[in-house]
Design a protein around this motif. Structure first.
Motif, PDB file in Angstrom:
ATOM      1  N   ALA A  69      53.229  16.484 -28.174  1.00 50.89           N
ATOM      2  CA  ALA A  69      51.960  16.847 -28.802  1.00 50.89           C
ATOM      3  C   ALA A  69      51.377  18.124 -28.229  1.00 50.89           C
ATOM      4  N   ALA A  70      51.882  18.542 -27.066  1.00 53.90           N
ATOM      5  CA  ALA A  70      51.358  19.739 -26.412  1.00 53.90           C
ATOM      6  C   ALA A  70      52.137  20.992 -26.767  1.00 53.90           C
ATOM      7  N   GLN A  71      53.101  20.883 -27.669  1.00 58.67           N
ATOM      8  CA  GLN A  71      53.855  22.067 -28.038  1.00 58.67           C
ATOM      9  C   GLN A  71      53.155  22.772 -29.196  1.00 58.67           C
ATOM     10  N   VAL A 112      44.779  26.059 -28.958  1.00 55.26           N
ATOM     11  CA  VAL A 112      45.538  27.284 -29.196  1.00 55.26           C
ATOM     12  C   VAL A 112      46.931  26.892 -29.677  1.00 55.26           C
ATOM     13  N   SER A 113      46.974  26.406 -30.900  1.00 50.85           N
ATOM     14  CA  SER A 113      48.191  25.907 -31.521  1.00 50.85           C
ATOM     15  C   SER A 113      48.473  26.726 -32.765  1.00 50.85           C
ATOM     16  N   ASP A 114      49.628  27.368 -32.799  1.00 49.57           N
ATOM     17  CA  ASP A 114      49.969  28.290 -33.874  1.00 49.57           C
ATOM     18  C   ASP A 114      50.043  27.566 -35.224  1.00 49.57           C
ATOM     19  N   LYS A 144      47.690  32.455 -35.844  1.00 50.24           N
ATOM     20  CA  LYS A 144      46.474  31.867 -36.383  1.00 50.24           C
ATOM     21  C   LYS A 144      46.417  30.420 -35.911  1.00 50.24           C
ATOM     22  N   PHE A 145      45.232  29.984 -35.549  1.00 48.05           N
ATOM     23  CA  PHE A 145      45.106  28.696 -34.892  1.00 48.05           C
ATOM     24  C   PHE A 145      44.365  27.678 -35.748  1.00 48.05           C
ATOM     25  N   LEU A 146      44.794  26.452 -35.627  1.00 47.99           N
ATOM     26  CA  LEU A 146      44.228  25.364 -36.403  1.00 47.99           C
ATOM     27  C   LEU A 146      42.870  24.932 -35.843  1.00 47.99           C
ATOM     28  N   THR A 147      42.069  24.327 -36.679  1.00 47.69           N
ATOM     29  CA  THR A 147      40.804  23.742 -36.209  1.00 47.69           C
ATOM     30  C   THR A 147      41.130  22.494 -35.396  1.00 47.69           C
ATOM     31  N   PRO A 148      40.642  22.421 -34.161  1.00 43.01           N
ATOM     32  CA  PRO A 148      41.011  21.296 -33.303  1.00 43.01           C
ATOM     33  C   PRO A 148      40.153  20.061 -33.533  1.00 43.01           C
TER      34      PRO A 148
END
Length: 370
Positions: A69-71, A112-114, A144-148
């Motif tokens: 999940a951290a990748q 900070v996930s692409d 571009k990063f997803l909404t967390p």
């Protein structure tokens, strides 16, 4: 090192890092390279890291994800499974064969996930808040990063345990220790910085609460593998990835003092002047107060060159100095510093390409030039 007398070159004076004897004070900084296909470290990393190894030299591996999940990015290495352990072993062995000291950096990118790479389809990345990170262009690549999704308080402890297991895996893979990535706007930094962290529970608000997650990770890993095998990287002054703080000096000093409780090996801190996209950002504050507050080895990083690295050692502002881009482009950087030789220029466009050679292991050594 052979050659002229190095006694007058501060960066080349030996240093004792805990019980580890280093032959010089030039550290390979952790550098993400995006060449671990499908999260598995590859054989070309054997050459990459061994090229940058000297007897008694200290290297910190590129950030390794602590769980599936951290990748947050494609082709970044993992350290959460036996497959990862087995893949890292020959790389670690190659560094040890040349007498190097090798630490694994443990990473959770959080929000900070692409966006172009979704390892958990349909699931938002997690963070201290639901604030989205702005897009970033780096090395010719746009991210571009997803909404967390804001973590519930009862979800935090399992992530701490993921760090613990990753640390255990790193030691099983042969690494000499681990560095906790608490810098540059990734998950731990998302808890530390009040620009991101808007929580009202035990993990938000006060300095003590915002630092709680980081210190729980430190304590858990230190208990698992021993504090003498643990370091942490911090960037309290950085606004990278929209992660700034209203009082970075206070944050840095609080963290430095708090870390002393756990007796960890080192604290690795990025200068206020860190360079991003070839531009240096200057700041009137310094790492001096953090350096004085922390009892262990202090590593400084962020835009250092030969002269100011030597000055940092001479003036007692750091025990060791970490080099990123200079070491990336100059696999024999300690030798070049010894001779004050010309340096290769890095090519930023190849920082994050998947090529196993170009911009990775093809930077020339000094003896091939002179």
């Amino acid at each position: 090192m052979e050659g002229k007398d190095t006694d007058q070159i501060p960066l080349l004076i030996p240093y004792k890092l805990g019980q580890i004897r280093l032959s010089h004070r030039i550290v390979l900084a952790p550098l993400t390279r995006f060449r671990s296909y499908n999260s598995i470290p590859q054989s070309h990393a054997i050459l990459y890291y061994s090229q940058r190894t000297t007897k008694g030299g200290f290297l910190i591996a590129e950030a390794a994800c602590i769980s599936r999940a951290a990748q947050g990015f494609k082709n970044t290495p993992g350290i959460w499974s036996k497959e990862h352990i087995d893949a890292w072993k020959p790389i670690v062995d190659a560094v040890h064969a040349k007498g190097g000291i090798f630490f694994c950096q443990l990473w959770h990118p959080g929000r900070v996930s692409d966006q172009s790479f979704e390892p958990n389809v349909g699931q938002a990345p997690v963070s201290s808040s639901d604030k989205q990170c702005s897009p970033l262009v780096d090395g010719g690549v746009e991210f571009k990063f997803l909404t967390p999704r804001k973590l519930n308080s009862d979800e935090i402890r399992p992530i701490v345990d993921d760090y613990r297991m990753a640390a255990r895996n790193a030691i099983e893979a042969g690494f000499d220790g681990v560095e906790i990535h608490g810098a540059h706007g990734y998950l731990i930094d998302q808890f530390l910085k009040d620009q991101v962290n808007d929580r009202t529970d035990d993990y938000g608000g006060s300095l003590e609460n915002r630092c709680r997650f980081a210190l729980e990770v430190v304590e858990t890993i230190a208990n698992e593998i021993g504090p003498d095998k643990v370091g942490i990287r911090l960037s309290p002054f950085s606004n990278y990835m929209d992660a700034g703080d209203s009082n970075p000096e206070a944050l840095g000093i609080y963290l430095a003092k708090s870390l002393n409780k756990y007796g960890i090996l080192y604290c690795h801190v990025v200068e206020p002047r860190m360079e991003v996209m070839e531009e240096r950002t200057e700041c009137v504050v310094s790492l001096g107060p953090m350096r004085r507050a922390f009892n262990g080895t202090f590593i400084a990083a962020g835009g250092y060159e030969r002269e100011d690295g030597n000055n940092a050692i001479t003036e007692g502002r750091a025990d060791l100095v970490a080099y990123g881009r200079l070491f990336l482009a100059n696999p024999d950087l300690p030798r070049r510093f010894e001779l004050d030789a010309e340096l290769n220029k890095h090519n930023r466009d190849t920082f994050y390409s998947p090529d196993p050679v170009v911009g990775y292991t093809d930077y020339p050594f000094l003896e091939t030039i002179i």
